[in-house]
Scaffold this active site. Structure first.
Site, mmCIF file in Angstrom:
data_model
loop_
_atom_site.group_PDB
_atom_site.id
_atom_site.type_symbol
_atom_site.label_atom_id
_atom_site.label_comp_id
_atom_site.label_asym_id
_atom_site.label_seq_id
_atom_site.Cartn_x
_atom_site.Cartn_y
_atom_site.Cartn_z
ATOM 1 N N LYS A 100 55.722 -0.655 78.350
ATOM 2 C CA LYS A 100 56.039 -1.912 77.660
ATOM 3 C C LYS A 100 57.180 -1.737 76.655
ATOM 4 O O LYS A 100 58.104 -2.534 76.620
ATOM 5 C CB LYS A 100 54.799 -2.460 76.931
ATOM 6 N N ARG A 146 46.056 -9.098 73.386
ATOM 7 C CA ARG A 146 45.268 -8.049 74.014
ATOM 8 C C ARG A 146 43.855 -8.515 74.316
ATOM 9 O O ARG A 146 43.066 -7.754 74.873
ATOM 10 C CB ARG A 146 45.173 -6.858 73.060
ATOM 11 N N ARG A 186 52.362 10.761 69.114
ATOM 12 C CA ARG A 186 51.578 9.750 68.418
ATOM 13 C C ARG A 186 50.157 10.227 68.214
ATOM 14 O O ARG A 186 49.551 10.817 69.108
ATOM 15 C CB ARG A 186 51.583 8.466 69.247
ATOM 16 N N ARG A 201 41.089 4.109 74.984
ATOM 17 C CA ARG A 201 42.061 3.009 75.062
ATOM 18 C C ARG A 201 42.071 2.396 76.460
ATOM 19 O O ARG A 201 42.183 1.176 76.622
ATOM 20 C CB ARG A 201 43.461 3.497 74.669
ATOM 21 N N ARG A 227 51.119 9.958 81.721
ATOM 22 C CA ARG A 227 52.262 9.597 80.865
ATOM 23 C C ARG A 227 51.894 9.730 79.385
ATOM 24 O O ARG A 227 52.686 10.226 78.581
ATOM 25 C CB ARG A 227 52.687 8.148 81.111
HETATM 26 P P1 ADP Z 1 49.629 1.317 73.719
HETATM 27 O O1 ADP Z 1 49.788 0.032 74.468
HETATM 28 O O2 ADP Z 1 50.500 2.425 74.195
HETATM 29 O O3 ADP Z 1 48.187 1.740 73.570
HETATM 30 P P2 ADP Z 1 50.371 -0.007 71.195
HETATM 31 O O4 ADP Z 1 51.451 0.560 70.340
HETATM 32 O O5 ADP Z 1 50.607 -1.346 71.813
HETATM 33 O O6 ADP Z 1 50.113 1.122 72.248
HETATM 34 O O7 ADP Z 1 49.011 -0.108 70.344
HETATM 35 C C1 ADP Z 1 48.449 0.999 69.684
HETATM 36 C C2 ADP Z 1 47.111 0.593 69.043
HETATM 37 O O8 ADP Z 1 47.331 -0.431 68.048
HETATM 38 C C3 ADP Z 1 46.069 0.001 69.974
HETATM 39 O O9 ADP Z 1 45.300 0.996 70.638
HETATM 40 C C4 ADP Z 1 45.225 -0.842 69.004
HETATM 41 O O10 ADP Z 1 44.319 -0.054 68.268
HETATM 42 C C5 ADP Z 1 46.256 -1.371 68.018
HETATM 43 N N1 ADP Z 1 46.763 -2.709 68.431
HETATM 44 C C6 ADP Z 1 48.041 -2.985 68.844
HETATM 45 N N2 ADP Z 1 48.167 -4.267 69.188
HETATM 46 C C7 ADP Z 1 46.946 -4.850 68.992
HETATM 47 C C8 ADP Z 1 46.411 -6.146 69.198
HETATM 48 N N3 ADP Z 1 47.163 -7.133 69.695
HETATM 49 N N4 ADP Z 1 45.102 -6.366 68.909
HETATM 50 C C9 ADP Z 1 44.340 -5.394 68.436
HETATM 51 N N5 ADP Z 1 44.761 -4.135 68.232
HETATM 52 C C10 ADP Z 1 46.051 -3.852 68.502
#
Ligand code: ADP
Length: 189
Positions: A14, A90, A133, A144, A125
């Protein structure tokens, strides 16, 4: 205004594809994950709350997340041609809220770009991700993915039903995938 949601599992690409879409279409990036990581790095109250969820692979509660998002939209909207939402929504509830937040401001989501990548590839990946991270460790990754399948992937049907979901085969080179996205949305920008 032209607004995109980029949708897919953790590690689906993404962020990478968002950067390319921003270059091509001059969109403004809203990455909720990145915003939360900045709060954590700055040691704010919000960052402390966010960290307690993120480090366990869980989602930040919807109400808090939606407030943060609405504030960010208001901050950036005056200078924005359109937004790319990365990591939001999400949950179905977040998607419904996004619709309301945008509607109140005379906007809507035009396309949902769904990066479709199998779980085995997502896991490898994430384990290989160079950026180190804190949430890219084996235990958190598997949580996740679990959260993604239970809570986030039902959104695919939600957006298929609303007619704006564009499925993108998410395996291949970065440019191949980008070209598929352009083909899917290009004519309508
Ligand atoms: P990835 O999609 O690689 O897991 P992101 O950077 O999008 O990484 O998100 C990392 C973390 O941030 C998620 O696992 C969650 O804990 C939190 N997070 C991000 N966006 C949201 C959201 N829209 N609602 C709730 N938690 C979120």
């Amino acid at each position: 205004m032209f607004n995109l949601v980029i949708f897919g599992g953790p590690g689906s690409g993404k962020g990478t594809q968002s950067d390319k879409l921003i270059d091509r279409y001059g969109l403004t990036h809203i990455s909720t994950g990145q915003m939360l990581r900045e709060e954590i790095a700055a040691g704010t109250e919000l960052g402390k709350i966010a960290d307690s969820y993120i480090s366990n692979g869980n989602l930040i509660p919807d109400k808090l997340m939606c407030e943060i998002l609405a504030d960010e939209i208001d901050k950036l909207a005056p200078a924005a041609k359109g937004f790319i939402f990365d990591g939001f929504p999400r949950t179905i509830h977040q998607a419904e809220e996004l619709e309301k937040i945008l509607e109140r401001r005379g906007m809507k989501v035009d396309h949902v770009v769904g990066l479709e990548v199998p779980d085995e590839e997502l896991t490898s990946r994430l384990l290989n991700r160079g950026q180190g991270r804190a949430d890219d460790n084996a235990e958190t990754i598997s949580r996740r993915l679990e959260v993604y399948h239970a809570t986030t992937s039902p959104l695919r049907d939600y957006y298929v039903n609303s007619g704006i979901y564009r499925p993108i085969h998410g395996l291949g080179s970065i440019d191949e995938i980008f070209n598929r996205i352009i083909e899917a949305i290009g004519q309508n920008v």
